[in-house]
Design a protein around this motif. Structure first.
Motif, PDB file in Angstrom:
ATOM      1  N   ALA A  76      41.041  47.561  31.836  1.00  0.00           N
ATOM      2  CA  ALA A  76      41.408  47.132  30.487  1.00  0.00           C
ATOM      3  C   ALA A  76      42.448  46.019  30.544  1.00  0.00           C
ATOM      4  N   THR A  77      43.421  46.177  31.416  1.00  0.00           N
ATOM      5  CA  THR A  77      44.464  45.154  31.570  1.00  0.00           C
ATOM      6  C   THR A  77      45.040  45.219  32.977  1.00  0.00           C
ATOM      7  N   VAL A  78      45.447  44.077  33.474  1.00  0.00           N
ATOM      8  CA  VAL A  78      46.114  44.022  34.784  1.00  0.00           C
ATOM      9  C   VAL A  78      47.400  43.208  34.671  1.00  0.00           C
ATOM     10  N   LEU A  79      47.984  43.167  33.483  1.00  0.00           N
ATOM     11  CA  LEU A  79      49.231  42.412  33.297  1.00  0.00           C
ATOM     12  C   LEU A  79      50.390  43.063  34.042  1.00  0.00           C
ATOM     13  N   ASP A  80      50.342  44.382  34.182  1.00  0.00           N
ATOM     14  CA  ASP A  80      51.348  45.073  34.977  1.00  0.00           C
ATOM     15  C   ASP A  80      51.033  44.843  36.451  1.00  0.00           C
ATOM     16  N   GLU A  81      52.026  44.417  37.225  1.00  0.00           N
ATOM     17  CA  GLU A  81      51.811  44.080  38.631  1.00  0.00           C
ATOM     18  C   GLU A  81      51.312  45.261  39.451  1.00  0.00           C
ATOM     19  N   ASN A  82      51.770  46.453  39.122  1.00  0.00           N
ATOM     20  CA  ASN A  82      51.330  47.631  39.860  1.00  0.00           C
ATOM     21  C   ASN A  82      49.848  47.920  39.610  1.00  0.00           C
ATOM     22  N   ILE A  83      49.431  47.739  38.353  1.00  0.00           N
ATOM     23  CA  ILE A  83      48.014  47.940  38.034  1.00  0.00           C
ATOM     24  C   ILE A  83      47.179  46.867  38.712  1.00  0.00           C
ATOM     25  N   LEU A  84      47.670  45.639  38.712  1.00  0.00           N
ATOM     26  CA  LEU A  84      46.944  44.540  39.364  1.00  0.00           C
ATOM     27  C   LEU A  84      46.751  44.842  40.852  1.00  0.00           C
ATOM     28  N   LYS A  85      47.803  45.293  41.512  1.00  0.00           N
ATOM     29  CA  LYS A  85      47.700  45.616  42.945  1.00  0.00           C
ATOM     30  C   LYS A  85      46.693  46.735  43.179  1.00  0.00           C
ATOM     31  N   ARG A  86      46.722  47.741  42.290  1.00  0.00           N
ATOM     32  CA  ARG A  86      45.807  48.878  42.428  1.00  0.00           C
ATOM     33  C   ARG A  86      44.348  48.446  42.282  1.00  0.00           C
ATOM     34  N   GLU A  87      44.088  47.553  41.330  1.00  0.00           N
ATOM     35  CA  GLU A  87      42.713  47.119  41.079  1.00  0.00           C
ATOM     36  C   GLU A  87      42.215  46.155  42.153  1.00  0.00           C
ATOM     37  N   LEU A  88      43.113  45.381  42.717  1.00  0.00           N
ATOM     38  CA  LEU A  88      42.719  44.421  43.755  1.00  0.00           C
ATOM     39  C   LEU A  88      42.472  45.093  45.099  1.00  0.00           C
ATOM     40  N   PRO A 144      40.844  47.748  46.376  1.00  0.00           N
ATOM     41  CA  PRO A 144      39.497  48.033  46.903  1.00  0.00           C
ATOM     42  C   PRO A 144      38.738  46.762  47.273  1.00  0.00           C
ATOM     43  N   LEU A 145      38.891  45.713  46.476  1.00  0.00           N
ATOM     44  CA  LEU A 145      38.196  44.456  46.762  1.00  0.00           C
ATOM     45  C   LEU A 145      38.770  43.788  48.008  1.00  0.00           C
ATOM     46  N   GLN A 146      40.086  43.888  48.171  1.00  0.00           N
ATOM     47  CA  GLN A 146      40.720  43.269  49.343  1.00  0.00           C
ATOM     48  C   GLN A 146      40.333  43.979  50.639  1.00  0.00           C
ATOM     49  N   ALA A 147      39.910  45.236  50.521  1.00  0.00           N
ATOM     50  CA  ALA A 147      39.546  46.003  51.716  1.00  0.00           C
ATOM     51  C   ALA A 147      38.137  45.679  52.204  1.00  0.00           C
ATOM     52  N   ILE A 148      37.403  44.888  51.423  1.00  0.00           N
ATOM     53  CA  ILE A 148      36.035  44.519  51.828  1.00  0.00           C
ATOM     54  C   ILE A 148      36.102  43.233  52.637  1.00  0.00           C
ATOM     55  N   HIS A 149      35.626  43.286  53.861  1.00  0.00           N
ATOM     56  CA  HIS A 149      35.744  42.133  54.742  1.00  0.00           C
ATOM     57  C   HIS A 149      34.385  41.460  54.931  1.00  0.00           C
ATOM     58  N   ASP A 150      33.867  40.913  53.859  1.00  0.00           N
ATOM     59  CA  ASP A 150      32.675  40.061  53.957  1.00  0.00           C
ATOM     60  C   ASP A 150      32.882  38.882  53.010  1.00  0.00           C
ATOM     61  N   ASN A 151      31.936  37.986  52.970  1.00  0.00           N
ATOM     62  CA  ASN A 151      32.114  36.742  52.210  1.00  0.00           C
ATOM     63  C   ASN A 151      31.415  36.741  50.856  1.00  0.00           C
ATOM     64  N   TYR A 152      30.951  37.912  50.403  1.00  0.00           N
ATOM     65  CA  TYR A 152      30.308  37.959  49.088  1.00  0.00           C
ATOM     66  C   TYR A 152      31.356  37.824  47.984  1.00  0.00           C
ATOM     67  N   PRO A 153      30.990  37.267  46.835  1.00  0.00           N
ATOM     68  CA  PRO A 153      31.939  37.076  45.736  1.00  0.00           C
ATOM     69  C   PRO A 153      32.528  38.398  45.249  1.00  0.00           C
ATOM     70  N   LYS A 154      33.815  38.358  44.920  1.00  0.00           N
ATOM     71  CA  LYS A 154      34.529  39.532  44.429  1.00  0.00           C
ATOM     72  C   LYS A 154      35.220  39.145  43.123  1.00  0.00           C
ATOM     73  N   ILE A 155      34.978  39.924  42.069  1.00  0.00           N
ATOM     74  CA  ILE A 155      35.436  39.559  40.732  1.00  0.00           C
ATOM     75  C   ILE A 155      36.183  40.712  40.090  1.00  0.00           C
ATOM     76  N   LEU A 156      37.328  40.405  39.501  1.00  0.00           N
ATOM     77  CA  LEU A 156      38.110  41.364  38.736  1.00  0.00           C
ATOM     78  C   LEU A 156      37.984  41.002  37.256  1.00  0.00           C
ATOM     79  N   LEU A 157      37.438  41.919  36.455  1.00  0.00           N
ATOM     80  CA  LEU A 157      37.249  41.688  35.022  1.00  0.00           C
ATOM     81  C   LEU A 157      38.259  42.500  34.225  1.00  0.00           C
ATOM     82  N   SER A 158      38.879  41.854  33.247  1.00  0.00           N
ATOM     83  CA  SER A 158      39.813  42.582  32.376  1.00  0.00           C
ATOM     84  C   SER A 158      39.811  41.931  30.997  1.00  0.00           C
ATOM     85  N   MET A 159      40.497  42.580  30.048  1.00  0.00           N
ATOM     86  CA  MET A 159      40.590  42.047  28.689  1.00  0.00           C
ATOM     87  C   MET A 159      41.773  41.094  28.541  1.00  0.00           C
ATOM     88  N   ASP A 160      42.350  40.668  29.650  1.00  0.00           N
ATOM     89  CA  ASP A 160      43.502  39.760  29.610  1.00  0.00           C
ATOM     90  C   ASP A 160      43.029  38.310  29.666  1.00  0.00           C
TER      91      ASP A 160
END
Length: 407
Positions: A354-366, A368-384
């Protein structure tokens, strides 16, 4: 009930797909939940054909749920009716809506397929349409177009949405749902709920209970409410069984499985399986279910509109399906990626918040994506809107409403 004059909302993606298959020696099968717009798609396509010079004599259109065609529910009668109207010296376009209403329809479809100069289009509200005998008869001879209710982009094409800001339109889209007739109704809870309840009752009786010989409707509704309250959360058949038993009902895991199959075959719920990203294999347990329309869910649950995160996840899941992706839930050790979306062109990873304006929430949402080590596109969607367009070590942050209205 106050309504606007009926206007056909352009279903551009589906219409273009039908046009691309025109006059091909394949049966076009349009499937999807009841009232998602299959009949309207036929109407839009017939209008297109007429603009291309096709005459009325070359078009045969039958809706088997219309009492006018009740005599055609016997397959010999249906076939003979169509055969007598065929234009043998030119292409005839044959449209049969809700064809599963006719027992033995497989024989009609197969017989029409082998005739020359016929372009055949059929619809159905149950996945069983393409199982059993029909699948055997038509193996390699049909294409399926899976249709869903309105995308948010299509919703914005309605006259009522043109009078609203995009955010207000999205709020209504989430609250009232996306069945194509909804935008024509006045923005009134009672009016909309009455319409949605009518759709729900029809689906429940005609597309679920009747076709699976389910007599315990109250038990079926309990399972629907459990699934509806758990959209976006891992759930097992046993957990559903335990939840219902805790409310005093006796039920077996096998019975729950039968009911779940009926609900997915009727396109009320879609199941997303878990996918082990490192092991590159699907897992058998704890998949997630998403409902075909949030308006249905909000009508069923007293607090259906409160969990915005899961609602947004549901919307993204359906949009990925619309865009032709196969969608699963990504598992990576103890982390979870909301969606792994694949096509023959490759893979994309999506995280929804819903939102990633809080830095802690942003880190939490990022994470899982940062743990993927391949070159496919990775996208974070939010209402911000703030932060949209940023790149976090290659992970693109996007504003959800902008993503929903772009290809």
């Amino acid at each position: 009930m106050k309504i606007q004059e009926r206007i056909l909302i352009p279903r551009k993606r589906y219409l273009q797909e039908l046009i691309s298959w025109r006059n091909k020696q394949l049966i076009k099968v349009i499937t999807g939940v009841r009232r998602c717009g299959k009949s309207t798609l036929f109407e839009l396509y017939i209008n297109y054909l007429k603009q291309e010079g096709i005459t009325n004599n070359q078009i045969i259109s039958i809706n088997l749920e219309d009492i006018e065609h009740e005599q055609l529910l016997e397959y010999h009668a249906l076939y003979n009716y169509i055969k007598d109207l065929l234009q043998n010296d030119m292409f005839t376009y044959v449209f049969i809506d809700e064809i599963q209403q006719c027992p033995g329809f497989e024989k009609v479809v197969d017989s029409l397929y082998i005739r020359k100069n016929i372009d055949l289009y059929i619809t159905g509200s149950n996945a069983n349409l393409l199982s059993g005998e029909l699948a055997t008869l038509l193996s390699g001879r049909y294409i399926e177009i899976q249709m869903l209710p309105l995308s948010f982009s299509e919703y914005l094409d309605s006259p009522s949405a043109e009078e609203e800001t995009r955010m207000t339109a999205f709020s209504h889209y989430m609250k009232y749902g996306s069945f194509p007739y909804i935008p024509m109704l006045e923005r009134n809870n009672t009016v909309v709920r009455t319409y949605i309840q009518g759709i729900y009752n029809t689906i429940l009786v005609k597309d679920v209970a009747k076709r699976k010989d389910i007599t315990d409707i109250s038990l079926l509704e309990q399972i629907i409410k459990v699934l509806g309250s758990c959209i976006g959360s891992p759930i097992s058949t046993k957990k559903i069984c335990d939840t219902i038993q805790s409310n005093g009902r006796k039920i077996s895991v096998n019975t729950v499985d039968i009911y779940l199959q009926a609900l997915t075959e009727s396109y009320i719920f879609y199941k997303a399986n878990r996918y082990d990203i490192r092991g590159r294999c699907f897992l058998k347990t704890l998949g997630k279910y998403y409902i075909v329309d949030l308006g249905l869910r909000n009508n069923l649950l007293a607090n259906g509109e409160s969990d915005i995160g899961h609602q947004l996840e549901n919307i993204v899941y359906l949009e990925l399906i619309r865009r032709g992706y196969k969608v699963s839930i990504g598992k990576l050790a103890e982390k979870e990626v909301d969606f792994v979306a694949t096509t023959d062109k490759g893979t994309m990873y999506y995280q929804v918040s819903a939102t990633v304006l809080d830095e802690n929430i942003l880190k939490r949402e990022l994470a899982p994506l940062q743990a993927i080590h391949d070159n496919y596109p990775k996208i974070l969607l939010s209402m911000d809107e703030i932060g949209s367009g940023r790149s976090h070590e290659g992970i693109q942050q996007q504003y959800l409403l902008q993503w929903l209205t772009s290809e």
